[in-house]
Structure formats: structure tokens, C-alpha cells
Design a protein around this motif. Structure first.
Motif, PDB file in Angstrom:
ATOM      1  N   HIS A  49       2.675   2.243   7.499  1.00 25.79           N
ATOM      2  CA  HIS A  49       1.728   3.342   7.343  1.00 25.79           C
ATOM      3  C   HIS A  49       0.270   2.933   7.523  1.00 25.79           C
ATOM      4  O   HIS A  49      -0.618   3.760   7.414  1.00 25.79           O
ATOM      5  CB  HIS A  49       1.913   4.019   5.986  1.00 25.79           C
ATOM      6  CG  HIS A  49       3.264   4.646   5.824  1.00 25.79           C
ATOM      7  ND1 HIS A  49       3.781   5.532   6.730  1.00 25.79           N
ATOM      8  CD2 HIS A  49       4.217   4.503   4.885  1.00 25.79           C
ATOM      9  CE1 HIS A  49       4.985   5.920   6.343  1.00 25.79           C
ATOM     10  NE2 HIS A  49       5.279   5.303   5.226  1.00 25.79           N
TER      11      HIS A  49
ATOM     12  N   MET B  70      -1.667   0.830   5.643  1.00 24.33           N
ATOM     13  CA  MET B  70      -2.512   0.507   4.491  1.00 24.33           C
ATOM     14  C   MET B  70      -3.123  -0.887   4.693  1.00 24.33           C
ATOM     15  O   MET B  70      -2.478  -1.766   5.252  1.00 24.33           O
ATOM     16  CB  MET B  70      -1.666   0.501   3.208  1.00 24.33           C
ATOM     17  CG  MET B  70      -2.466   0.189   1.957  1.00 24.33           C
ATOM     18  SD  MET B  70      -1.469   0.306   0.448  1.00 24.33           S
ATOM     19  CE  MET B  70      -0.594  -1.261   0.484  1.00 24.33           C
TER      20      MET B  70
ATOM     21  N   TRP C 158       5.749  -2.219   3.076  1.00 25.55           N
ATOM     22  CA  TRP C 158       6.106  -1.044   3.870  1.00 25.55           C
ATOM     23  C   TRP C 158       4.875  -0.166   4.098  1.00 25.55           C
ATOM     24  O   TRP C 158       4.626   0.323   5.199  1.00 25.55           O
ATOM     25  CB  TRP C 158       7.221  -0.276   3.147  1.00 25.55           C
ATOM     26  CG  TRP C 158       7.753   0.895   3.886  1.00 25.55           C
ATOM     27  CD1 TRP C 158       8.365   0.879   5.110  1.00 25.55           C
ATOM     28  CD2 TRP C 158       7.728   2.271   3.473  1.00 25.55           C
ATOM     29  NE1 TRP C 158       8.722   2.158   5.464  1.00 25.55           N
ATOM     30  CE2 TRP C 158       8.355   3.023   4.479  1.00 25.55           C
ATOM     31  CE3 TRP C 158       7.253   2.921   2.336  1.00 25.55           C
ATOM     32  CZ2 TRP C 158       8.504   4.404   4.395  1.00 25.55           C
ATOM     33  CZ3 TRP C 158       7.408   4.298   2.239  1.00 25.55           C
ATOM     34  CH2 TRP C 158       8.028   5.025   3.257  1.00 25.55           C
TER      35      TRP C 158
END
Ligand code: HEC
Length: 124
Positions: free
Chosen positions: A87, A89, A82
Motif C-alpha cells: 500500500h 506506507m 504489507w
């Protein structure tokens, strides 16, 4: 001339160091670190992958969001996807991912009743 530092070097130095001092730090998710003192890896419980976790995760947010979470190993594993997909990463792979997920699942296991999720002051 010996011993004199050329002006160009003085001006160039901060520019050269800039990208090192400020590794990819997206503008988002900064609000929760803005008013807080700088953290060091020691705010996390000791463990093999502590520094990996600290440096991989605090590029975007403080460790508070990690420390207040109590998740199973599977949930920590899913969270890594996730963080990467939603996001941005850098995806964690292979051995490094295994060590990081192991660390998170050991340091912040699914709520056992003794340690309640949601209390950022419980850090042991
Ligand atoms: C590229 C940026 C980025 C990186 C790197 C990153 N995160 Fe996040 N993370 C976010 C954002 C954005 C949110 C959601 C906004 C918020 O809660 O601040 C978030 C939220 C979280 C949350 C809270 C989830 C919830 O229940 O709401 C946890 C836990 C978390 N991250 C763990 C980690 C861990 C562990 C790592 C390192 C392995 C990591 N993050 C690395 C961006 C990132």
C-alpha cells in the motif's frame, strides 16, 4: 507603509501552508473516512506509541480498520510489511517500528474470546 501586509504575502500564505496541511494523502483508501468526523489520537486506547500510530496510519485510512482488527504481535509485525509493500506506507524501522508493533499488539491483541474481532464499537 508600516503595518500593511503585502498582497503577495496574503496570496502566498495558503500556498506555503498547503503541503503542511495536507501531508501525503493518496487518493486511494479515502472512501472510508469521507463521511466521518475528523478523528483525534484519543479514539485509540492510551499507550506510549498512540500518537505515532495515529499519525503514521491515518494518512490513508481511519482508525476503524485498526480498531476492528485483533492480531497477534507477529501478525501486526507482518501487517507493517504489507502496508509498506502493498500500500505504499513509509516503511517503519527500528525503535519506532518496535514501539508501534508493541502498542498495536497490546491495544488490539489476537481475539481472546472476550473481545470479538469485527466489532468497530468495541474501543476500550
Ligand atoms: C500508504 C497508505 C497506508 C498507510 C500509511 C497505512 N495503511 Fe493500512 N491500509 C491501507 C490500505 C490501502 C488498506 C486496504 C484498503 C482498506 O481496507 O481500506 C489498508 C488496510 C489496513 C488494515 C485492514 C487489513 C484487513 O484485515 O483488511 C489494517 C488493520 C491496517 N491497514 C492497519 C494499518 C496500520 C496499523 C497502519 C499504521 C502503522 C497503517 N495501516 C497505515 C493503506 C495504508
Amino acid at each position: 507603509m508600516r503595518g500593511r501586509i503585502p498582497l503577495g504575502a496574503l496570496l502566498g500564505l495558503p500556498l506555503a501552508l498547503g503541503p503542511l496541511a495536507w501531508p501525503e494523502r493518496p487518493a486511494r483508501a479515502q472512501a472510508d473516512t469521507a463521511a466521518q468526523p475528523a478523528e483525534t489520537p484519543e479514539v485509540l486506547p492510551p499507550g506510549e506509541a498512540r500518537e505515532d500510530v495515529f499519525y503514521a496510519c491515518t494518512a490513508c485510512h481511519s482508525t476503524a480498520v485498526i480498531r476492528r482488527s485483533r492480531l497477534s504481535r507477529q501478525q501486526w509485525d507482518d501487517l507493517m510489511d504489507w502496508m509498506a509493500e502493498k500500500h505504499g506506507m513509509n516503511p517503519l524501522e527500528g525503535e519506532q517500528r518496535r514501539q508501534i508493533v508493541d502498542y498495536l499488539a497490546t491495544a488490539f491483541p489476537a481475539s481472546s474470546g472476550r473481545r470479538r474481532a469485527g466489532n468497530p464499537f468495541l474501543t476500550d
